[in-house]
Design a protein around this motif. Structure first.
Motif, PDB file in Angstrom:
ATOM      1  N   GLY A 296       0.811  -1.208   0.000  1.00 46.47           N
ATOM      2  CA  GLY A 296       0.000   0.000   0.000  1.00 46.47           C
ATOM      3  C   GLY A 296       0.846   1.260   0.000  1.00 46.47           C
ATOM      4  O   GLY A 296       2.044   1.243  -0.302  1.00 46.47           O
ATOM      5  N   LEU A 318      -2.462   3.838   3.269  1.00 44.99           N
ATOM      6  CA  LEU A 318      -3.426   2.909   2.684  1.00 44.99           C
ATOM      7  C   LEU A 318      -2.844   1.509   2.680  1.00 44.99           C
ATOM      8  O   LEU A 318      -1.731   1.310   2.192  1.00 44.99           O
ATOM      9  CB  LEU A 318      -3.769   3.327   1.243  1.00 44.99           C
ATOM     10  CG  LEU A 318      -4.634   2.344   0.447  1.00 44.99           C
ATOM     11  CD1 LEU A 318      -6.049   2.280   1.014  1.00 44.99           C
ATOM     12  CD2 LEU A 318      -4.663   2.721  -1.041  1.00 44.99           C
ATOM     13  N   SER A 320      -3.435  -1.958   0.984  1.00 48.48           N
ATOM     14  CA  SER A 320      -4.211  -2.513  -0.121  1.00 48.48           C
ATOM     15  C   SER A 320      -3.321  -3.313  -1.064  1.00 48.48           C
ATOM     16  O   SER A 320      -2.171  -2.955  -1.304  1.00 48.48           O
ATOM     17  CB  SER A 320      -4.888  -1.388  -0.915  1.00 48.48           C
ATOM     18  OG  SER A 320      -5.565  -1.896  -2.037  1.00 48.48           O
ATOM     19  N   VAL A 356      -5.647   8.810  -3.293  1.00 41.89           N
ATOM     20  CA  VAL A 356      -5.741   8.449  -1.886  1.00 41.89           C
ATOM     21  C   VAL A 356      -5.600   9.727  -1.071  1.00 41.89           C
ATOM     22  O   VAL A 356      -4.612  10.457  -1.212  1.00 41.89           O
ATOM     23  CB  VAL A 356      -4.643   7.440  -1.491  1.00 41.89           C
ATOM     24  CG1 VAL A 356      -4.820   7.015  -0.035  1.00 41.89           C
ATOM     25  CG2 VAL A 356      -4.674   6.223  -2.416  1.00 41.89           C
ATOM     26  N   GLY A 360      -6.283   8.231   3.973  1.00 42.78           N
ATOM     27  CA  GLY A 360      -6.369   6.883   3.429  1.00 42.78           C
ATOM     28  C   GLY A 360      -7.651   6.537   2.706  1.00 42.78           C
ATOM     29  O   GLY A 360      -7.862   5.380   2.342  1.00 42.78           O
ATOM     30  N   VAL A 362      -9.920   6.169  -0.464  1.00 41.35           N
ATOM     31  CA  VAL A 362      -9.707   6.013  -1.903  1.00 41.35           C
ATOM     32  C   VAL A 362     -10.874   6.649  -2.651  1.00 41.35           C
ATOM     33  O   VAL A 362     -12.038   6.343  -2.380  1.00 41.35           O
ATOM     34  CB  VAL A 362      -9.579   4.529  -2.292  1.00 41.35           C
ATOM     35  CG1 VAL A 362      -9.422   4.388  -3.804  1.00 41.35           C
ATOM     36  CG2 VAL A 362      -8.385   3.900  -1.582  1.00 41.35           C
TER      37      VAL A 362
END
Length: 410
Positions: A296, A318, A320, A356, A360, A362
């Motif tokens: 991330g 973030l 991910s 982002v 954090g 999206v």
């Protein structure tokens, strides 16, 4: 008695005539409204969401009783109530109307809706600038080698092979500027006016083109300094931060001739950016989570001289595995845009541009007409995105001073 009756009747008739005459005069005074006159509009050109001032005469002093009407070739585009106004000035917000890749020439007029006849001014010309625009770099087969702006607002785009650099002025004039070796990496202007460019492969490292243009000259060869430089950036003091293809980060002081390793861990294909005292990077393809967490978006303060970045000093913005960006861009509010050409398994392409937020979140910004957005740069409230392997275009997305997701073409 008849004489008295006649006098009373005469007085009643005269009173009635005076009453109705006054009533008619009152109605005429209430509804008589002069026709609005427009003498100027500022600015004439603009984007959705921007404020516009109309100057003139005979506007309704109650802003809500004016209506700003915009049309093009007889087709109504929008009707807007001013946000404030006087008899000589009105202010309104440009509506969310925009062309794609073209400006719209339109007509504007002011209608006074208090008048039953709704008196309307003559039309004046305005221009609605496109939220989404396309710059085609005729001299390049691909725009994969980075984008940069100089201090005068000129845009520079580099190809991959050949790694030629073309200059595009604000009015759209294109000219050859110079070249580097193999254009796979970022470009930035230094305080000295040189255009610096990363060359990922080979022993070239980071090279630079003189302010006058022409062929590149060596600056930081990979065989003696940093191997496989992929991303780099400058801070306001001229210090350089270099992100390598394998995820490590180096620092080169403006007063030094060598680079120092400040982040020793990472994984292949990790883009990097500097913003407001912090270094940002995106960790991907890291199945063992060597970054101290998960894949991330991460950031860490620039370490003091002699210190390094560690997982403990880093913050994950973030977490991910859904994105696989080949480049990052950061706007003036700290939002990070992901140039995500492939999804996490690298077999499915995506055209969706996402960003982002600093906390954090999206956000989906725009669907691009390419499946491989490669590099990007933020400049003057616009995001410039290189089409990458898909062609020689640069996509320009105007997001405005507040960077609202609502500012998209309709």
């Amino acid at each position: 008695m008849n004489e008295k009756y006649f006098k009373v009747l005469t007085l009643i008739s005269i009173s009635t005539f005076i009453f109705f005459s006054c009533e008619e005069d009152t109605e005429a005074a209430d509804t008589e409204v002069p026709t609005p006159i427009i003498t100027s509009i500022s600015p004439v050109e603009g984007y959705p969401g921007e404020e516009v001032t109309i100057t003139g005469e005979n506007f309704n002093a109650n802003a809500a009783l004016n209506l700003v009407e915009i049309d093009s070739n007889g087709v109504s585009l929008a009707s807007v109530t001013p946000t404030e106004g006087t008899a000589t000035s009105l202010k309104f917000t440009r509506p969310n109307v925009s062309g794609v890749g073209v400006s719209i020439s339109a007509n504007l007029k002011v209608r006074n809706v208090e008048d039953p006849d709704e008196k309307v001014s003559d039309s004046v010309s305005i221009t609605l600038l496109p939220i989404f625009d396309i710059i085609t770099v005729a001299g390049l087969p691909k725009t994969k080698g980075g984008l940069a702006f100089d201090a005068d607002g000129n845009l520079y785009a580099r190809g991959q092979d050949p790694a030629e650099v073309y200059k595009i002025t604000p009015d759209g004039t294109e000219s050859y500027f110079g070249q580097t070796h193999w254009g796979e990496g970022e470009m930035h202007f230094g305080a000295d006016g040189y255009l610096y460019a990363a060359v990922v492969w080979g022993d070239y490292g980071i090279v630079r083109i003189p302010p006058s243009g022409g062929d590149y000259e060596p600056y930081m060869p990979a065989d003696t300094d940093v191997d496989n430089p992929f991303d780099f950036d400058f801070d306001s003091d001229g210090n350089m931060y270099i992100g390598t293809a394998n995820g490590t980060i180096y620092h080169r002081s403006a007063n030094a001739d060598t680079a120092t390793l400040i982040k020793s861990y990472g994984k292949w294909g990790s883009p990097m950016r500097y913003y407001d005292g912090d270094l940002y990077w995106y960790t991907k393809n890291d199945t063992v989570a060597s970054a101290g967490g998960t894949n991330g978006l991460w950031k860490a303060p620039v370490p003091a001289e002699g210190d390094t970045i560690s997982p403990a000093s880093s913050t994950q913005i973030l977490s991910s595995d859904d994105y696989n960006p080949s480049g990052l861009a950061i706007d003036g509010m700290g939002n990070t845009y992901l140039m995500d050409g492939w999804n996490a398994d690298t077999t499915v392409t995506t055209s969706q541009l996402v960003r982002v937020t600093p906390i954090g979140t999206v956000e989906s910004v725009y669907t691009l007409p390419t499946e491989n957005p490669n590099k990007a740069v933020w400049h003057d409230n616009k995001l410039y995105v290189a089409a990458g392997n898909q062609g020689n275009q640069i996509y320009v997305i105007y997001l405005g001073p507040d960077y609202a997701t609502g500012a998209v073409p309709q």
